[in-house]
Design a protein around this motif. Structure first.
Motif, PDB file in Angstrom:
ATOM      1  N   SER A  67       7.510  12.497 -18.111  1.00 52.57           N
ATOM      2  CA  SER A  67       8.453  13.208 -17.369  1.00 52.57           C
ATOM      3  C   SER A  67       7.888  14.635 -16.878  1.00 52.57           C
ATOM      4  N   VAL A  68       7.347  15.225 -18.080  1.00 57.17           N
ATOM      5  CA  VAL A  68       6.857  16.660 -17.761  1.00 57.17           C
ATOM      6  C   VAL A  68       5.977  16.687 -16.682  1.00 57.17           C
ATOM      7  N   LEU A  69       4.944  15.807 -16.648  1.00 60.51           N
ATOM      8  CA  LEU A  69       4.063  15.957 -15.522  1.00 60.51           C
ATOM      9  C   LEU A  69       4.613  15.712 -14.132  1.00 60.51           C
ATOM     10  N   ARG A  70       5.547  14.774 -14.030  1.00 61.23           N
ATOM     11  CA  ARG A  70       6.123  14.626 -12.740  1.00 61.23           C
ATOM     12  C   ARG A  70       6.863  15.858 -12.285  1.00 61.23           C
ATOM     13  N   ASP A  72       0.705  -1.238  -0.204  1.00 58.02           N
ATOM     14  CA  ASP A  72      -0.013  -0.084   0.098  1.00 58.02           C
ATOM     15  C   ASP A  72       0.844   1.213  -0.006  1.00 58.02           C
ATOM     16  N   TRP A  73       1.970   1.227   0.170  1.00 51.82           N
ATOM     17  CA  TRP A  73       3.077   2.168   0.004  1.00 51.82           C
ATOM     18  C   TRP A  73       3.802   2.273  -1.334  1.00 51.82           C
ATOM     19  N   LEU A  74       3.678   3.542  -2.016  1.00 45.08           N
ATOM     20  CA  LEU A  74       4.100   4.008  -3.373  1.00 45.08           C
ATOM     21  C   LEU A  74       5.538   4.836  -3.184  1.00 45.08           C
ATOM     22  N   VAL A  75       6.582   4.211  -4.057  1.00 42.97           N
ATOM     23  CA  VAL A  75       7.788   4.804  -3.925  1.00 42.97           C
ATOM     24  C   VAL A  75       7.840   5.489  -5.384  1.00 42.97           C
ATOM     25  N   THR A  76       8.026   7.051  -5.446  1.00 41.91           N
ATOM     26  CA  THR A  76       7.906   7.741  -6.532  1.00 41.91           C
ATOM     27  C   THR A  76       9.437   8.362  -6.776  1.00 41.91           C
ATOM     28  N   PRO A  77      10.050   8.195  -7.767  1.00 41.54           N
ATOM     29  CA  PRO A  77      11.252   8.906  -8.156  1.00 41.54           C
ATOM     30  C   PRO A  77      10.861  10.463  -8.499  1.00 41.54           C
ATOM     31  N   LEU A  78      11.649  11.460  -7.860  1.00 43.11           N
ATOM     32  CA  LEU A  78      11.475  12.683  -8.116  1.00 43.11           C
ATOM     33  C   LEU A  78      12.248  13.557  -9.258  1.00 43.11           C
ATOM     34  N   MET A  79      13.747  12.847  -9.698  1.00 39.96           N
ATOM     35  CA  MET A  79      14.382  13.551 -10.453  1.00 39.96           C
ATOM     36  C   MET A  79      14.797  12.442 -11.703  1.00 39.96           C
ATOM     37  N   GLN A  80      13.933  11.508 -11.987  1.00 38.87           N
ATOM     38  CA  GLN A  80      14.204  10.727 -13.335  1.00 38.87           C
ATOM     39  C   GLN A  80      13.075   9.993 -13.589  1.00 38.87           C
ATOM     40  N   ASP A  81      13.067   9.814 -15.055  1.00 36.83           N
ATOM     41  CA  ASP A  81      11.752   9.254 -15.488  1.00 36.83           C
ATOM     42  C   ASP A  81      11.732   7.642 -15.326  1.00 36.83           C
ATOM     43  N   LEU A  82      11.523   7.258 -13.994  1.00 29.01           N
ATOM     44  CA  LEU A  82      11.286   5.789 -13.982  1.00 29.01           C
ATOM     45  C   LEU A  82       9.764   5.919 -13.201  1.00 29.01           C
ATOM     46  N   PRO A  83       9.063   4.797 -13.506  1.00 30.55           N
ATOM     47  CA  PRO A  83       7.803   4.495 -12.859  1.00 30.55           C
ATOM     48  C   PRO A  83       7.514   4.429 -11.586  1.00 30.55           C
TER      49      PRO A  83
END
Length: 757
Positions: free
Chosen positions: A487-490, A156-167
């Motif tokens: 990329s652009v949205l994140r 239930d935890w989501l890991v979101t990269p903030l400085m590269q285009d990875l899902p």
């Protein structure tokens, strides 16, 4: 400007964190009794404690010194310090092996008014020998290292990269290092953001594996001489709500990296996708004339010449396709009232360039000393070497490239191919420090007035403070919009904080016969989605079409509606909470009435509806809102608390405005003049019992309409620098005001009479 928004945010942060009280809460993050761990009590985490260390190389072998397994050589010292977000309790502990000359100091700063802390390490070389500093494992929560991170239901935890285009991925299964920064949040909103805050020392990683985190600082093997000390990058752990955490982190970085925000967003035309390296002066001048002769369409923006004008890579003077020289072209563009722009790849150099042959030691090499080389390709058939930016001869050469553009009259430069290598003349500099010194040199050469766009593809702290705009996605080929959107949205969190975001170019139609590139194969819905996003980003708004061709002329209005980009930069509402980038937009506050604009996007296979939660979107609860569709140019419904679209085809969007109907008088509920649907083209609106007065900017389309909700009829009154062609009913209590002849460069106004029959 910077002081104002920081002070405002500090007040906001104090309110948000009022739950951080005295007593036991003062120690929610602390050193353990023996100093070996940093222990955190945070909602959502059963355990969160980590160790810290530095890794250095001596005699070809890596060694370590840190908090785990080493003696605490001084008691933990506690003082008070300051940060860009208020005071902090500062705790320091120092460690070493018995008799070892290598010491380690770890500093923990607990912010008093926010649920956040930072850590920073210092490696002390007290020996009589030089060593190489490899990295800091700044806070390691992995069990094998001596840390511990425990959560319930990791899926239930989501890991979101903030400085590269990875899902974004579930914490349950992710096993990778993430560049610089990441968010780890539960579906209920609890979680943490981890990232560097500066001052700029080195690049960082957030390693997530085995459902645990390691925050790492990459010191690139820098030399630490005998008797010297070297500090790590400082990193933040923010346990505030996700939006608050991203605001804290990005603005902290902006402060420590000396952000440059004295230039606004720009718009214009770029030659690359229109002609690629086949560009010539004749085409540039024809485009310039087209723009000059049609200011109500194009305004007076940037006209940027891309790759293909240069004699060779490294010699950025005009080739035979520009027979009168680059200065002459720049003058013609300026005489048209526009800003001349030019593309460079300063670090790229033709192997046959005389300078490259005269300065072989200034060329980047690999670990074996072999010169770096880019293989030949259709755009650069000679291939290329890469200049080492750290070499003294290189610095002089690179400075002159940028200064020459300035001397030729260019006011905008696009800097591409930014690979700096990893072997430098100064062994004490990290890659981040070398990169920042390179861009400091570019800015010095360009002067303060030059607008600099860095074509990065993904964000880097290396350019903050030296540029005005940064590319935050891949090349926007018409067939690749889906990838660009990832990329652009994140990366929208950086717009107007670190720089102006550049999404690359938009196109004026899904397909054009005169366009060199093919159509958008995913169809009209994908084209509209990309067009919407480029307009809403709020940064650069560029096109790269054959605008002087008849079929392109027929769709010029699609440029007008995105010029300039939105005054209200959008945000990705789903960031950190969903792997899908579905909801992108903004809530706007205006004296005459607030509203929100959101692009609701279906990135998944099959036709699916999308739902906007009004509370999350910044809209009032319990208030009926008109829902206006930009591309349909009509009110498509009314909703309270939430709105669900009809099923949207894969990669298609609905660009909607939501306007609360909480006023007795007429209410503006829609506009098809600009993609921001009233946020950019409307300056002010005044309503009395008998009259509506509207002031417009010169943004947006020459011809279009405004839509009002009014229980009383509306009738056209006076107008200035535009014409009210008609006013008519558009549904129950809905009125459409049709405008023509809006004039760029002039303020516009119109009046409507209320209650006229």
């Amino acid at each position: 400007m910077r002081v104002i928004w920081l002070s405002r945010f500090l007040v906001w942060g104090l309110v948000l964190s009022s739950s951080v009280g005295a007593g036991a809460e003062d120690s929610w993050v602390r050193f353990s009794e023996d100093g070996s761990q940093i222990v955190v009590n945070a909602k959502g985490f059963t355990e969160f404690k980590g160790v810290s260390s530095a890794v250095f190389e001596l005699d070809g072998k890596n060694q370590r010194v840190g908090t785990k397994g080493y003696a605490l050589i001084k008691p933990v010292r506690e003082t008070t310090g300051t940060t860009p977000f208020g005071d902090a309790v500062v705790s320091k502990a120092s460690f070493a092996a018995n008799g070892s000359p290598y010491h380690y100091t770890l500093t923990l700063k607990r912010l008093k008014n926010l649920r956040a802390f930072t850590v920073q390490g210092v490696f002390h070389n007290g020996s009589d020998r030089d060593v190489k500093l490899r990295n800091f494992d700044l806070l390691d929560l992995e069990k094998g290292a001596g840390g511990s991170m425990v959560v319930e239901h990791a899926a239930d935890w989501l890991v979101t990269p903030l400085m590269q285009d990875l899902p974004a991925e579930s914490l349950e299964g992710i096993n990778k290092g993430l560049r610089e920064a990441a968010m780890i949040y539960h579906a209920d909103g609890e979680g943490v953001l981890i990232g560097p805050v500066g001052p700029a020392e080195a690049y960082t990683d957030v390693v997530v594996r085995g459902q645990a985190i390691k925050a790492n600082v990459n010191m690139d093997g820098v030399l630490v001489r005998a008797g010297e000390s070297r500090r790590s990058e400082e990193m933040i752990f923010s346990f505030e709500p996700s939006t608050t955490s991203t605001d804290i982190w990005t603005r902290w970085v902006a402060t420590t990296h000396g952000v440059r925000r004295n230039k606004g967003a720009i718009y214009g035309w770029c030659s690359w996708y229109d002609r690629t390296t086949k560009i010539d002066a004749a085409h540039v001048l024809d485009v310039t004339k087209t723009i000059k002769d049609n200011p109500n369409v194009f305004g007076k923006g940037v006209i940027q010449i891309d790759d293909g004008y240069q004699k060779m890579d490294g010699d950025w003077s005009a080739n035979e396709k520009f027979p009168d020289g680059m200065a002459s072209v720049a003058k013609t563009i300026r005489d048209a009232g526009c800003i001349p722009g030019v593309w460079f790849a300063p670090l790229m150099i033709n192997p046959e360039h005389p300078w490259a042959k005269e300065n072989p030691d200034a060329i980047q090499t690999n670990a074996k000393g072999i010169a770096s080389f880019m293989n030949s390709n259709p755009f650069h058939p000679a291939g290329a070497n890469w200049i080492n930016p750290d070499h003294p001869k290189s610095k002089e050469f690179l400075f002159n490239i940028i200064r020459d553009a300035r001397d030729r009259g260019y006011g905008y430069i696009k800097i591409d191919f930014n690979g700096i290598g990893s072997r430098f003349v100064d062994p004490t500099k990290t890659r981040l420090q070398v990169f920042r010194e390179l861009y400091a040199l570019y800015r010095e050469a360009a002067g303060d007035e030059m607008y600099i766009l860095s074509c990065l593809g993904q964000p880097t702290r290396g350019v903050i403070g030296f540029i005005d705009a940064a590319r935050v996605g891949p090349d926007s080929h018409p067939a690749h919009f889906e990838k660009c959107l990832n990329s652009v949205l994140r990366f929208q969190i950086y717009d107007n904080v670190w720089w102006q975001n550049d999404a690359d170019v938009a196109y004026l139609a899904q397909s054009l016969a005169s366009r060199t590139l093919g159509p958008t194969p995913q169809g009209q819905g994908m084209w509209e989605t990309w067009h919407n996003v480029v307009g809403l980003v709020g940064g650069t708004a560029m096109v790269s079409e054959p605008i002087n061709k008849p079929d392109c002329r027929a769709v010029w209005r699609n440029y007008e509606i995105m010029r300039p980009a939105s005054r209200e930069p959008a945000q990705l509402l789903t960031l950190g909470h969903s792997p899908d980038n579905t909801t992108f937009g903004f809530a706007a506050e205006r004296p005459y009435g607030d509203f929100a604009v959101y692009n609701l996007y279906n990135p998944t296979e099959g036709a699916k509806p999308q739902t906007l939660d009004f509370k999350a979107a910044g809209l009032p609860q319990g208030v009926n809102c008109a829902v206006f569709d930009f591309w349909d140019n009509r009110v498509v419904g009314f909703a309270t608390d939430s709105y669900t679209t009809p099923p949207l085809e894969h990669l298609s969007s609905a660009l909607l405005r939501f306007t609360p109907l909480d006023s007795e008088g007429p209410v503006l509920v829609g506009s098809n003049l600009h993609l921001s649907i009233g946020a950019t083209e409307i300056e002010n609106l005044r309503v009395s019992p008998t009259k509506v007065a509207i002031d417009l900017s010169d943004a947006g389309a020459q011809d279009g309409s405004l839509t009002f909700y009014s229980k009383k009829p509306l009738k056209a009154g006076s107008s200035e620098n535009c014409t009210v062609a008609s006013v008519g009913p558009a549904g129950e209590n809905l009125w459409q005001v049709n405008l023509t002849g809006r004039q760029w460069g002039k303020s516009q106004s119109l009046a409507l009479t209320v209650g006229a029959q």
